[in-house]
Design a protein around this motif. Structure first.
Motif, mmCIF file in Angstrom:
data_model
loop_
_atom_site.group_PDB
_atom_site.id
_atom_site.type_symbol
_atom_site.label_atom_id
_atom_site.label_comp_id
_atom_site.label_asym_id
_atom_site.label_seq_id
_atom_site.Cartn_x
_atom_site.Cartn_y
_atom_site.Cartn_z
ATOM 1 N N GLU A 26 0.839 -1.204 0.000
ATOM 2 C CA GLU A 26 0.000 0.000 0.000
ATOM 3 C C GLU A 26 0.870 1.249 0.000
ATOM 4 O O GLU A 26 0.552 2.250 -0.658
ATOM 5 N N LEU A 27 1.968 1.199 0.742
ATOM 6 C CA LEU A 27 2.896 2.334 0.776
ATOM 7 C C LEU A 27 3.513 2.562 -0.597
ATOM 8 O O LEU A 27 3.556 3.703 -1.086
ATOM 9 N N PHE A 28 3.968 1.491 -1.234
ATOM 10 C CA PHE A 28 4.581 1.627 -2.568
ATOM 11 C C PHE A 28 3.581 2.231 -3.564
ATOM 12 O O PHE A 28 3.923 3.125 -4.339
ATOM 13 N N ALA A 29 2.365 1.731 -3.527
ATOM 14 C CA ALA A 29 1.333 2.212 -4.449
ATOM 15 C C ALA A 29 1.022 3.680 -4.184
ATOM 16 O O ALA A 29 0.829 4.473 -5.126
ATOM 17 N N ALA A 30 0.981 4.064 -2.911
ATOM 18 C CA ALA A 30 0.689 5.453 -2.555
ATOM 19 C C ALA A 30 1.806 6.383 -3.021
ATOM 20 O O ALA A 30 1.542 7.503 -3.486
ATOM 21 N N ILE A 31 3.044 5.937 -2.902
ATOM 22 C CA ILE A 31 4.187 6.742 -3.354
ATOM 23 C C ILE A 31 4.107 6.966 -4.857
ATOM 24 O O ILE A 31 4.293 8.092 -5.350
ATOM 25 N N ARG A 32 3.812 5.908 -5.594
ATOM 26 C CA ARG A 32 3.719 6.029 -7.061
ATOM 27 C C ARG A 32 2.565 6.945 -7.457
ATOM 28 O O ARG A 32 2.675 7.735 -8.393
ATOM 29 N N ALA A 33 1.455 6.838 -6.734
ATOM 30 C CA ALA A 33 0.306 7.694 -7.017
ATOM 31 C C ALA A 33 0.634 9.150 -6.706
ATOM 32 O O ALA A 33 0.341 10.061 -7.496
ATOM 33 N N ALA A 34 1.262 9.376 -5.549
ATOM 34 C CA ALA A 34 1.616 10.741 -5.144
ATOM 35 C C ALA A 34 2.576 11.380 -6.135
ATOM 36 O O ALA A 34 2.477 12.570 -6.439
ATOM 37 N N ALA A 35 3.506 10.599 -6.658
ATOM 38 C CA ALA A 35 4.483 11.118 -7.621
ATOM 39 C C ALA A 35 3.793 11.646 -8.872
ATOM 40 O O ALA A 35 4.307 12.549 -9.545
ATOM 41 N N GLN A 36 2.624 11.108 -9.172
ATOM 42 C CA GLN A 36 1.853 11.533 -10.344
ATOM 43 C C GLN A 36 0.811 12.592 -9.982
ATOM 44 O O GLN A 36 -0.006 12.986 -10.803
ATOM 45 N N GLY A 37 0.847 13.031 -8.710
ATOM 46 C CA GLY A 37 -0.093 14.048 -8.272
ATOM 47 C C GLY A 37 -1.467 13.525 -7.951
ATOM 48 O O GLY A 37 -2.427 14.289 -7.793
ATOM 49 N N ARG A 38 -1.592 12.189 -7.832
ATOM 50 C CA ARG A 38 -2.892 11.588 -7.527
ATOM 51 C C ARG A 38 -3.051 11.400 -6.025
ATOM 52 O O ARG A 38 -2.094 11.101 -5.327
ATOM 53 N N THR A 39 -4.261 11.571 -5.554
ATOM 54 C CA THR A 39 -4.535 11.441 -4.128
ATOM 55 C C THR A 39 -4.367 9.998 -3.660
ATOM 56 O O THR A 39 -4.817 9.062 -4.321
ATOM 57 N N ALA A 40 -3.719 9.835 -2.514
ATOM 58 C CA ALA A 40 -3.525 8.504 -1.941
ATOM 59 C C ALA A 40 -3.901 8.562 -0.461
ATOM 60 O O ALA A 40 -3.273 9.290 0.304
ATOM 61 N N LEU A 41 -4.936 7.828 -0.085
ATOM 62 C CA LEU A 41 -5.407 7.825 1.297
ATOM 63 C C LEU A 41 -5.518 6.403 1.828
ATOM 64 O O LEU A 41 -5.969 5.512 1.111
#
Length: 207
Positions: A111-126
């Motif tokens: 979940e952390l890895f996925a959130a980092i990748r999402a955040a890098a693209q400017g997508r919200t990760a909660l």
């Protein structure tokens, strides 16, 4: 494949070491710096320009993670909060400060890895619990119900009164004030007097 460049900010060296080892297992994630304070994170973010800053909220002395987020967050540098705190007040403050995502430290590594990748693209990760609380508040179902006495005490808190002063004003004992405060904190999802007043104002619980 370009790796996501990460700056870690946590005041516990052991936590940073654990994250460093964990993130090192992912070929598309690269840690470019470590900060142990909010001020250090702000300075390093300006110098290194990482894609994502992994930010804790409680950072000991100096500015906290929310203020550091406010100073760092930009269209180029995304801040992903990684914390143990999930109160409504903490979530609201972090998001308002510009955090792209809000993750709890109890999450699985995937979940952390996925959130980092999402955040890098400017997508919200909660985190799922955080997303649920945010949605509840948006729907208006997260508004707590306070008793008349709890509202009275909250009103006194908003005026800056201490426990002894509140007890005198309401003609009750200090022990009773403390009991009510504990219930108020639990209902509002906070653990400080300032947090209680902040959430009460946000949700218009003060008359």
């Amino acid at each position: 494949m370009t790796a996501v460049r990460i700056l870690l900010c946590d005041d516990h060296a052991v936590v940073r070491a654990g994250l460093l080892a964990l993130l090192g297992s992912e070929p598309d994630i690269k840690v470019v710096g470590e900060a142990g304070s909010g001020e250090e994170a702000v300075a390093m973010a300006a110098k290194l320009r990482p894609d994502v800053v992994l930010m804790d909220l409680q950072l000991g002395a100096g500015i906290d993670g929310v203020e550091a987020t406010r100073r760092i967050a930009s269209p180029e540098v995304h801040v992903l909060v990684l914390t143990t705190y999930d109160t409504d007040a903490d979530i609201t403050r972090a998001i308002e400060a510009g955090a792209t995502g809000y993750l709890l430290k109890a999450e699985r590594p995937e979940e952390l890895f996925a959130a980092i990748r999402a955040a890098a693209q400017g997508r919200t990760a909660l985190s799922a619990p955080v997303a649920s609380r945010v949605m509840d508040r948006m729907r208006g179902t997260g508004r707590p119900t306070l008793t008349e006495r709890e509202r009275d005490i909250l009103g006194q808190l908003a005026h800056g009164l201490g426990n002894r002063e509140i007890a005198r004003a309401l003609f009750i004992s200090e022990a009773t004030v403390k009991t009510h405060l504990g219930r108020i904190y639990a209902k509002l999802g906070v653990d400080t007097r300032a947090g209680a007043v902040s959430v009460a104002k946000e949700q218009r619980l003060l008359s």
